[in-house]
Scaffold this active site. Structure first.
Site, PDB file in Angstrom:
ATOM      1  N   GLU A  61       0.821  -1.205   0.000  1.00 10.87           N
ATOM      2  CA  GLU A  61       0.000   0.000   0.000  1.00 10.87           C
ATOM      3  C   GLU A  61       0.859   1.262   0.000  1.00 10.87           C
ATOM      4  O   GLU A  61       0.510   2.269  -0.630  1.00 10.87           O
ATOM      5  CB  GLU A  61      -0.934   0.000   1.218  1.00 10.87           C
ATOM      6  CG  GLU A  61      -1.991  -1.082   1.212  1.00 10.87           C
ATOM      7  CD  GLU A  61      -1.490  -2.449   1.654  1.00 10.87           C
ATOM      8  OE1 GLU A  61      -2.232  -3.426   1.538  1.00 10.87           O
ATOM      9  OE2 GLU A  61      -0.324  -2.549   2.124  1.00 10.87           O
ATOM     10  N   PRO A 272      13.869 -11.742   2.445  1.00 14.62           N
ATOM     11  CA  PRO A 272      12.658 -12.271   3.089  1.00 14.62           C
ATOM     12  C   PRO A 272      11.641 -11.155   3.335  1.00 14.62           C
ATOM     13  O   PRO A 272      12.011 -10.006   3.597  1.00 14.62           O
ATOM     14  CB  PRO A 272      13.181 -12.843   4.411  1.00 14.62           C
ATOM     15  CG  PRO A 272      14.647 -13.058   4.185  1.00 14.62           C
ATOM     16  CD  PRO A 272      15.070 -11.967   3.260  1.00 14.62           C
ATOM     17  N   MET A 313      15.655  -3.151   5.647  1.00 15.34           N
ATOM     18  CA  MET A 313      14.280  -2.756   5.364  1.00 15.34           C
ATOM     19  C   MET A 313      14.285  -1.507   4.501  1.00 15.34           C
ATOM     20  O   MET A 313      15.107  -0.620   4.674  1.00 15.34           O
ATOM     21  CB  MET A 313      13.517  -2.527   6.672  1.00 15.34           C
ATOM     22  CG  MET A 313      13.366  -3.808   7.500  1.00 15.34           C
ATOM     23  SD  MET A 313      12.736  -3.543   9.164  1.00 15.34           S
ATOM     24  CE  MET A 313      11.051  -3.059   8.809  1.00 15.34           C
ATOM     25  N   GLY A 314      13.368  -1.478   3.539  1.00 13.28           N
ATOM     26  CA  GLY A 314      13.215  -0.285   2.706  1.00 13.28           C
ATOM     27  C   GLY A 314      14.161  -0.200   1.526  1.00 13.28           C
ATOM     28  O   GLY A 314      14.297   0.857   0.919  1.00 13.28           O
ATOM     29  N   LEU A 342       4.959  -5.358 -10.024  1.00  9.84           N
ATOM     30  CA  LEU A 342       5.160  -4.197 -10.893  1.00  9.84           C
ATOM     31  C   LEU A 342       6.498  -3.503 -10.671  1.00  9.84           C
ATOM     32  O   LEU A 342       7.003  -2.830 -11.575  1.00  9.84           O
ATOM     33  CB  LEU A 342       4.008  -3.200 -10.712  1.00  9.84           C
ATOM     34  CG  LEU A 342       2.616  -3.767 -11.036  1.00  9.84           C
ATOM     35  CD1 LEU A 342       1.544  -2.722 -10.784  1.00  9.84           C
ATOM     36  CD2 LEU A 342       2.556  -4.256 -12.476  1.00  9.84           C
ATOM     37  N   GLU A 343       7.088  -3.662  -9.489  1.00  4.84           N
ATOM     38  CA  GLU A 343       8.388  -3.024  -9.244  1.00  4.84           C
ATOM     39  C   GLU A 343       9.484  -3.582 -10.163  1.00  4.84           C
ATOM     40  O   GLU A 343      10.165  -2.814 -10.845  1.00  4.84           O
ATOM     41  CB  GLU A 343       8.772  -3.169  -7.763  1.00  4.84           C
ATOM     42  CG  GLU A 343       7.880  -2.366  -6.836  1.00  4.84           C
ATOM     43  CD  GLU A 343       8.045  -2.787  -5.393  1.00  4.84           C
ATOM     44  OE1 GLU A 343       7.822  -3.978  -5.089  1.00  4.84           O
ATOM     45  OE2 GLU A 343       8.395  -1.934  -4.565  1.00  4.84           O
TER      46      GLU A 343
END
Length: 425
Positions: A61, A272, A313-314, A342-343
């Site tokens: 999201e 992961p 993360m990120g 889509l990435e």
């Protein structure tokens, strides 16, 4: 106005269990204390009053909301973003915190108890609440509505299964959807399902899926170019296993192991989905006797590295930008459901997924029909497909171009979202 007694009583009962769950997944005490502050009050000081408030549950999201948030931040509009998951908040901060430090603030959504929502709204006083995709909370919606703050549901999707779940508590569901000023649906079936739950037809528009209006943040593509040079990755053949769940990593790495042993130029990056599984996946690599290095320890990829555990993360965009073929997880495991394809497609990376992608059925089916994605029945087939993409650049290029054509064909939802939101500003 008011939510049912049973709902509020249930929240009070499970609250202690929820705190335990937060502690278990937090990683360390400081993280846990920060999260408690944001979920149970007294809340972080607001960076701005009258910000645009976006709520995005998790990574998917947040990615969907990325171009919208980027648009308003670039205009100088303050944005408050709430998330439900730690991975979602990490993605949000990686996208916007450094680039817009004076305008952007990310915090966790408070628990849906009336007094907490009241306190949150008193402190932040947002201009508008924009919910992304699905997550509806009764107290949040009713109290926000009572304060005459516009509520929009953006990029809305509702599967047949979820609609049946909402229908079981039809009174509560109707009271929630009646709080929404506007719903922007991805497709006609979603629109119809919300209308059947009680949403006025005139308040629902079909505007397409904003996820198609996606582009890689330049900082990640630039960083990938730098890492290729610094880590001498040009001769390597790089496969990415992204957003994986148990037992996908073990199954895929077991199938990939003989090839990693025979081909020293082959490299597998593993990301992961959930950070609490990072150590578990590292132990699996050790048991398979694969030379593994970890991002969390600031270790670099060496010439003899077989597996790189991207336990950060990120940074998923970065690993997509480095890879030459990828598997998107959550699609071989049970029950599965899949994650956003889509990435990698936006970066022209040939993409493989498993058979269980029902959370993204409408998106994936179009790519399957155009032969722009590969579907694997099991881990062995997935590995063979990934290696075929690596070994046959011409076929892989055709696959990724077909996928990119579908991506471009579906773009345009972003502008329709912006037009609708602007009517409330």
């Amino acid at each position: 106005m008011g939510t049912p007694f049973w709902y509020n009583a249930l929240l009070a009962l499970i609250k202690p269990l929820y705190r335990k769950r937060l502690y278990k997944r937090s990683g360390h005490l400081l993280d846990f204390q920060d999260e408690l502050l944001e979920r149970f009050g007294p809340f972080q000081p607001p960076l701005h009053m009258q910000a645009l408030w976006f709520h995005a549950v998790s990574v998917g999201e947040t990615n969907a909301a990325q171009p919208l948030i980027e648009h308003y931040l670039s205009l100088g509009q303050p944005v408050l973003l709430t998330n439900t998951t730690r991975t979602g908040q990490a993605r949000a901060k990686s996208l916007f915190a450094q680039r817009y430090p004076a305008l952007f603030q990310a915090v966790f959504l408070p628990v849906d108890q009336r007094y907490l929502i009241e306190e949150f709204l008193n402190k932040y006083q947002p201009k508008l609440l924009a919910l992304v995709e699905t997550e509806l909370w009764p107290n949040l919606l009713q109290i926000t509505r009572f304060r005459h703050i516009p509520i929009l549901l953006l990029n809305a999707r509702l599967s047949e299964k979820s609609a049946k779940g909402y229908a079981r508590v039809k009174g509560l569901s109707r009271s929630m959807v009646e709080c929404l000023d506007l719903m922007l649906a991805q497709d006609q079936p979603t629109r119809q399902r919300y209308i059947e739950l009680g949403m006025p037809p005139e308040a629902v528009q079909v505007v397409g899926n904003i996820k198609f209006d996606i582009s890689a943040p330049p900082k990640f593509t630039e960083r990938a170019v730098q890492l290729k040079r610094d880590w001498q990755l040009e001769p390597r053949k790089i496969i990415l296993l992204a957003s994986t769940h148990a037992p996908e990593e073990l199954e895929l790495l077991t199938a990939l192991r003989p090839f990693l042993q025979k081909q020293p130029e082959l490299l597998c990056i593993v990301v992961p989905r959930h950070p609490e599984r990072f150590n578990e996946v590292f132990e699996q690599c050790q048991k398979l006797a694969l030379l593994t290095r970890r991002r969390s320890l600031d270790q670099t990829i060496q010439p003899d590295t077989q597996v790189y555990l991207a336990d950060s993360m990120g940074e998923l965009w970065l690993w997509y930008a480095l890879s030459q073929a990828c598997f998107v997880g959550g699609s071989l495991n049970e029950p599965g459901g899949g994650h956003n394809i889509l990435e990698p497609i936006a970066l022209h990376v040939p993409t493989v997924i498993g058979m269980r992608y029902f959370n993204f059925q409408s998106i994936v089916d179009e790519f399957v029909e155009a032969q722009g994605i590969l579907i694997a029945h099991d881990a062995n087939e997935a590995v063979n497909q990934l290696l075929a993409c690596i070994d046959d650049p011409e076929a892989a290029g055709h696959l990724s171009q077909q996928a990119y054509n579908i991506l471009q064909k579906n773009q345009g939802s972003l502008n329709r979202h912006i037009h609708a939101i602007d009517q409330y500003l």
